[in-house]
Design a protein around this motif. Structure first.
Motif, short mmCIF file in Angstrom:
data_model
loop_
_atom_site.label_atom_id
_atom_site.label_comp_id
_atom_site.label_asym_id
_atom_site.label_seq_id
_atom_site.Cartn_x
_atom_site.Cartn_y
_atom_site.Cartn_z
N ALA A 192 -4.09 1.76 7.46
CA ALA A 192 -4.54 0.18 6.98
C ALA A 192 -5.88 -0.74 7.09
O ALA A 192 -6.13 -1.45 6.92
N ILE B 194 -12.77 -3.34 3.20
CA ILE B 194 -12.76 -4.36 2.00
C ILE B 194 -12.22 -5.42 1.80
O ILE B 194 -11.09 -6.72 2.69
N LEU C 24 0.77 -1.52 0.09
CA LEU C 24 -0.05 0.17 0.12
C LEU C 24 0.84 1.41 -0.04
O LEU C 24 2.02 1.42 0.70
N LYS D 98 -11.95 1.39 -4.84
CA LYS D 98 -13.04 0.62 -3.49
C LYS D 98 -12.41 1.48 -2.21
O LYS D 98 -12.37 2.59 -1.48
N ILE D 99 -10.57 1.45 -2.20
CA ILE D 99 -9.87 2.08 -1.43
C ILE D 99 -10.14 3.71 -0.92
O ILE D 99 -10.25 4.51 -0.03
N TYR E 112 -13.57 4.87 0.01
CA TYR E 112 -13.45 5.07 1.04
C TYR E 112 -12.75 5.57 1.15
O TYR E 112 -13.19 7.06 2.53
N THR E 113 -12.09 6.58 1.29
CA THR E 113 -11.15 7.09 1.71
C THR E 113 -11.65 9.06 1.22
O THR E 113 -11.51 9.65 2.12
N GLU F 97 -8.46 0.20 9.34
CA GLU F 97 -9.40 0.45 8.71
C GLU F 97 -10.01 -0.31 7.18
O GLU F 97 -10.65 -1.05 6.83
N LEU F 98 -9.07 -0.50 6.52
CA LEU F 98 -9.60 -0.43 5.23
C LEU F 98 -9.59 -2.25 5.21
O LEU F 98 -10.51 -2.53 4.88
N LYS F 99 -8.82 -2.67 6.25
CA LYS F 99 -8.56 -4.82 6.19
C LYS F 99 -10.57 -4.59 5.98
O LYS F 99 -10.93 -5.30 5.90
N ASN G 239 -8.10 -0.63 -5.53
CA ASN G 239 -7.88 0.48 -5.36
C ASN G 239 -9.12 1.80 -5.66
O ASN G 239 -9.08 2.45 -5.05
#
Lengths: 112, 857
Positions: free
Chosen positions: B151, B158, B133, B308-309, B312-313, B153-155, B306
């Protein structure tokens, strides 16, 4: 001086070929040696020596007739060449010369 | 009851036995077999033994049936005639041979190098699913580091993320102690799945559980041997020391030493929890203080993850929406390590391509020698070809003959090149990296053979098609003439050789000048006589004492510390605000904690205000900025203004001039310094020029008294500075080597051509001279052939090198100006070298009695 010396096995093979005269082919030579000298020789060893002697020009060979007992394969007959004969002769004379040079009592001693 | 001789042994015998004896010996075997059957002996077994005994030199003879195999027959013939022709045309053989040795040596070496580069980080299982990442912070700045909290949070959001490993911002120089013994080691941090995600095989320990506990440490096989003298050391306790932290940890596993193809090299892996515990407050979105590795689930697509990230961001952190973090493949990163605005723009891969191109070019130059010399010699071989054709040789077999000749010479050259490679390998290792190895595997042998034979094929193809085209009737009647088209082609090839040589000479010149420029450019600080070293065991408490003691040494002018390595380290913070800042703008700063005296030590001139100083109180709340920051902030006079970093406000007390801490590839970034007396990872001492070795010995003694067991590992700052240009250094070395070879090969080729032409035109020149031609006229007559291709080469070479060199210089934010004399010098070198090779031969023609040339019966 001679071009080369005969090895012991080479000498025996040459002599056997001489004994067998026109019947000297690979397997017959092996049998003859087995009978006379009680010495068993593999075809491999025999063939290598025969090839070497042929290369040194002491032997010639030609193919004969096909026979059934050999699965229809022809025999390769070996003959001594003049050179082969003369080297056998030389070898013999060398040996004799050596024997004669030995002082007598040792020969007697050896015979006992 | 009539047994037959067994089939298989006999077939085996027939296969290996020499042609002329197979029949009679087989007969003997069969006869013996039947005799033995009669005598009730184990005939089959004995036959088999006989055959085994026949398997010996003298009887074995794999003579291929030459009567039926035209191919082998012709190949033998081609090889024989090739070797004869080498013997007959010795000069051109050696010119070709030496050229090809040079070309192949370069190519084979570059192959070894590229092969290693391509394999780096490719050994991890499911490599296509392992990602890293990273952050796009706009433009050329891409941060490898991300916030571990983000990171995590992403887990949660996603589902495609199968596994995630968090790690520190970088590897740490630290030490492990066992009892009284200290060992300096490079360490890595990893969260629970570290050994599940990466395929670093464990020697001892269970990869599912080794990193479960916060004080778990895994050490490499060789570290285990260093520390304990054995490898099975699970459960042993070790003290981990890094900076001011000391913590007892327990060995939970031992992994095999990392392969050379791993871009990441570390002596131990400590649980990430140990890191988190200390940097909890600093691990947030603004401070990108960690690395994150992710394994995606099967079939997941990086692009959609990507997206999705990104989505989310956009919702969770609106202020970052323009430049979200994104995933890249872990294995790809090694070669594609330069990003612009979130997209790869190459990186190391460019160097791989550049090296590859250089190798191919040098090889082509060598091939051209072969082409030129064999086609120039066409008139000599024409009769040979004519006779062959009349006797029924087809074009195909003539082509085969010339190709055999080329491949054979290439094979000779290749074997020599491999031999030379062996001899030169230590030197190459020294220049290009220790990882280059020459270990013969099937793959390597095949690759080398392919390169060598392909070279032979390429160099032989043109002569083969050209020479085999001749009309036999014309040749034998004596009407042999090479067409102007062929002459053009040949001249074109010569021009190409010289153009490439020219480009390489210009490159070497310019790269050299640029490197000189870098070394001599004023960097905004004085890096002379500064030693710097890791703090290692010098922790928060004794750092200050150490620096105080160091200052007392007679040879030391200043002693101070800084929070991170001065060069190449990226340390950036984003959430920095000031009055008048555009709130939408995201700006990343370089920053560092310095101790008192650091800026004075580096002699960074102050433009406004002052350095940090003990005379004033509460210096921890002050900040010193550089000129780039001042320009960015836009204050008329920044002294006294405030800079809000995170949640804390700092008073600006000084503005320094700009300085280059990064390599000159980068523009100067806005930078600020904060004062902290105990946050130094690097200590630096400014030494007096006289009595340097004496001073170093004293520092060593002092260091040892504070850091028992540690060797004093220091480096000089100016050397560190040059270390940032490793890539350039390698390119320079290779370019020098390649330029030297290219010139040598081209000149050799020219030498071959000139000597051939002089030989052919000896009579003509004799007649000219008898009829009164002056030496100058003879000289012009002989060289006129080469002037046109040479001019052509100069034009092409200058234009192309101008283009490429400009591209290369673009990579530096600070570059030299190209000057005309670089090109003039390269051109002059080429012309002088060509003249030098041909002049001796031309002079020979001019100064020998023309009668000698004419009287040849």
């Amino acid at each position: 001086m001679r071009k080369s010396q005969l090895g012991e096995f080479e000498e025996i093979v040459l002599l056997t070929v001489a004994i067998l005269q026109d019947e000297a082919y690979g397997f017959a030579i092996i049998e003859e040696m087995e009978n006379r000298l009680n010495r068993s020789v593999s075809i491999g060893a025999m063939q290598t020596v025969l090839k070497r002697l042929e290369k040194k020009n002491y032997l010639t060979s030609q193919l004969g007739e096909a026979t059934a007992v050999r699965g229809g394969k022809r025999k390769r007959f070996y003959h001594l060449t003049a050179e082969g004969k003369s080297i056998l002769q030389d070898t013999k004379e060398q040996r004799l010369g050596l024997w004669e040079a030995i002082p007598n009592f040792i020969v007697k001693f050896a015979k006992i | 009851m009539n047994p037959k001789p067994p089939k298989w042994p006999l077939m085996f015998f027939r296969w290996f036995c020499r042609e002329d004896s197979v029949e009679d010996i087989e007969g003997d075997l069969v006869e013996g077999f039947y005799k033995r059957v009669k005598r009730k002996k184990p005939a089959k077994l004995l036959l088999f033994l006989d055959i085994l005994k026949l398997f010996r030199p003298g009887i074995i003879g794999f003579t291929v049936n030459t009567q039926n195999n035209n191919f082998i027959n012709m190949l033998q013939h081609h090889i024989k005639t090739s070797i004869r022709s080498f013997g007959r045309y010795k000069t051109s053989f050696f010119v070709n041979y030496i050229g090809l040795v040079g070309g192949l040596l370069t190519m084979l070496f570059i192959y070894l190098w590229i092969d290693h580069e391509m394999k780096v980080d490719q050994f991890h299982e499911d490599g296509e699913r392992i990602c890293r990442l990273i952050n796009n912070s706009g433009g050329a700045s891409t941060l490898l580091n991300t916030s571990p909290r983000f990171a995590k949070e992403l887990k949660g959001v996603i589902p495609e993320i199968e596994m995630m490993v968090n790690s520190s911002w970088g590897q740490v120089e630290s030490s492990l102690t066992v009892g009284e013994n200290y060992y300096s080691v490079t360490g890595e941090f990893g969260s629970r799945d570290f050994f599940n995600l990466f395929s670093y095989p464990l020697l001892h320990g269970n990869k599912e559980t080794v990193l479960d506990k916060p004080n778990s440490i895994l050490i490499s096989e060789s570290t285990a041997l260093r520390l304990f003298g054995k490898t099975n050391v699970i459960g042993e306790s070790v003290d981990w020391r890094w900076f001011s932290f000391v913590e007892p940890v327990e060995v939970s596993g031992v992994y095999r030493d990392l392969p050379k193809t791993s871009s990441s090299q570390f002596d131990y892996v400590l649980s990430f929890q140990a890191f988190e515990k200390r940097f909890k407050s600093r691990i947030d979105r603004g401070n990108a203080n960690g690395r994150t590795f992710i394994k995606l689930s099967k079939g997941a697509d990086i692009a959609s993850v990507n997206q999705k990230i990104h989505d989310y961001t956009k919702n969770a952190y609106p202020e970052y929406q323009g430049k979200p973090a994104f995933l890249i493949n872990y294995g790809d990163y090694y070669l594609n390590n330069v990003y612009y605005d979130g997209k790869t723009t190459g990186g190391r891969i460019q160097m791989v391509k550049l090296f590859g191109a250089i190798g191919v070019l040098v090889l082509i130059i060598a091939c051209i020698n072969f082409m030129n010399l064999s086609t120039a010699r066409a008139s000599l071989r024409a009769k040979d070809i004519g006779v062959r054709k009349v006797l029924g040789a087809r074009r195909k077999s003539l082509i085969a003959q010339f190709l055999t000749e080329a491949c054979l010479i290439s094979l000779f050259a290749g074997l020599t090149a491999i031999f030379l490679l062996f001899l030169l390998l230590p030197q190459f290792k020294y220049e290009f990296g220790q990882h280059i190895e020459l270990s013969f595997s099937i793959q390597l042998i095949l690759a080398f053979l392919t390169i060598i034979l392909f070279t032979g094929f390429v160099s032989g193809s043109y002569p083969a098609f050209y020479l085999s085209r001749f009309n036999p009737l014309n040749i034998l009647k004596g009407h042999f003439k090479s067409s102007t088209k062929d002459l053009w082609f040949r001249n074109g090839l010569v021009a190409f050789q010289f153009a490439v040589s020219l480009i390489l000479i210009v490159s070497v010149l310019v790269i050299y000048q640029q490197m000189e420029f870098i070394q001599n450019k004023s960097l905004g600080y004085n890096s002379e006589y500064i030693v710097n070293f890791e703090t290692r065991g010098l922790n928060r408490d004794n750092q200050k004492a150490f620096l105080n003691e160091a200052r007392k040494l007679p040879g030391v002018t200043y002693a101070s510390g800084i929070s991170h390595a001065l060069f190449g380290a990226q340390k950036s913070g984003a959430n920095i605000t000031w009055t008048g800042k555009n709130p939408d703008e995201q700006i990343w700063f370089e920053w560092g904690f310095v101790n008192y005296d650091m800026l004075e030590l580096l002699e960074i001139p102050i433009l406004e205000g002052r350095y940090f100083s003990k005379q004033f109180g509460n210096e921890n709340s002050k900040v010193v900025i550089n000129k780039a920051t001042k320009d960015l902030l836009g204050f008329e006079s920044p002294i006294g203004e405030k800079l809000k970093i995170g949640e804390t406000e700092y008073d600006i007390v000084g503005v320094t001039n700009d300085f280059h801490f990064q390599s000159l590839h980068e523009k100067i970034k806005p930078t600020f310094f904060l004062l902290n007396e105990s946050w130094s990872m690097k200590l630096a001492l400014k030494l007096k020029a006289n009595n340097l070795p004496e001073t170093l010995r004293e520092v060593d003694k002092l260091y040892a008294s504070f850091n028992p067991g540690f060797p004093f590992e220091y480096s000089f700052l100016d050397q560190d500075h040059m270390r940032m240009y490793e890539t350039e250094k390698k390119v320079t070395t290779l370019a020098k080597f390649a330029a030297f070879l290219a010139i040598m090969i081209s000149i050799l080729g020219l030498f071959g051509l000139v000597s051939f032409i002089i030989e052919r035109r000896a009579k003509e020149m004799g007649i000219r001279r008898i009829l009164g031609a002056t030496p100058v006229a003879v000289f012009i007559a002989l060289t006129s052939n080469f002037i046109r291709p040479l001019l052509f080469a100069i034009i092409i070479g200058v234009v192309t090198s101008l283009y490429f060199i400009n591209q290369w210089l673009q990579g530096f934010a600070y570059q030299i100006e190209l000057k005309w004399w670089y090109f003039a010098m390269a051109v002059a070198t080429m012309i002088l070298l060509s003249l030098a090779t041909s002049i001796s031969q031309i002079l020979k023609v001019i100064f020998t009695n023309p009668v000698n040339a004419l009287r040849d019966e």
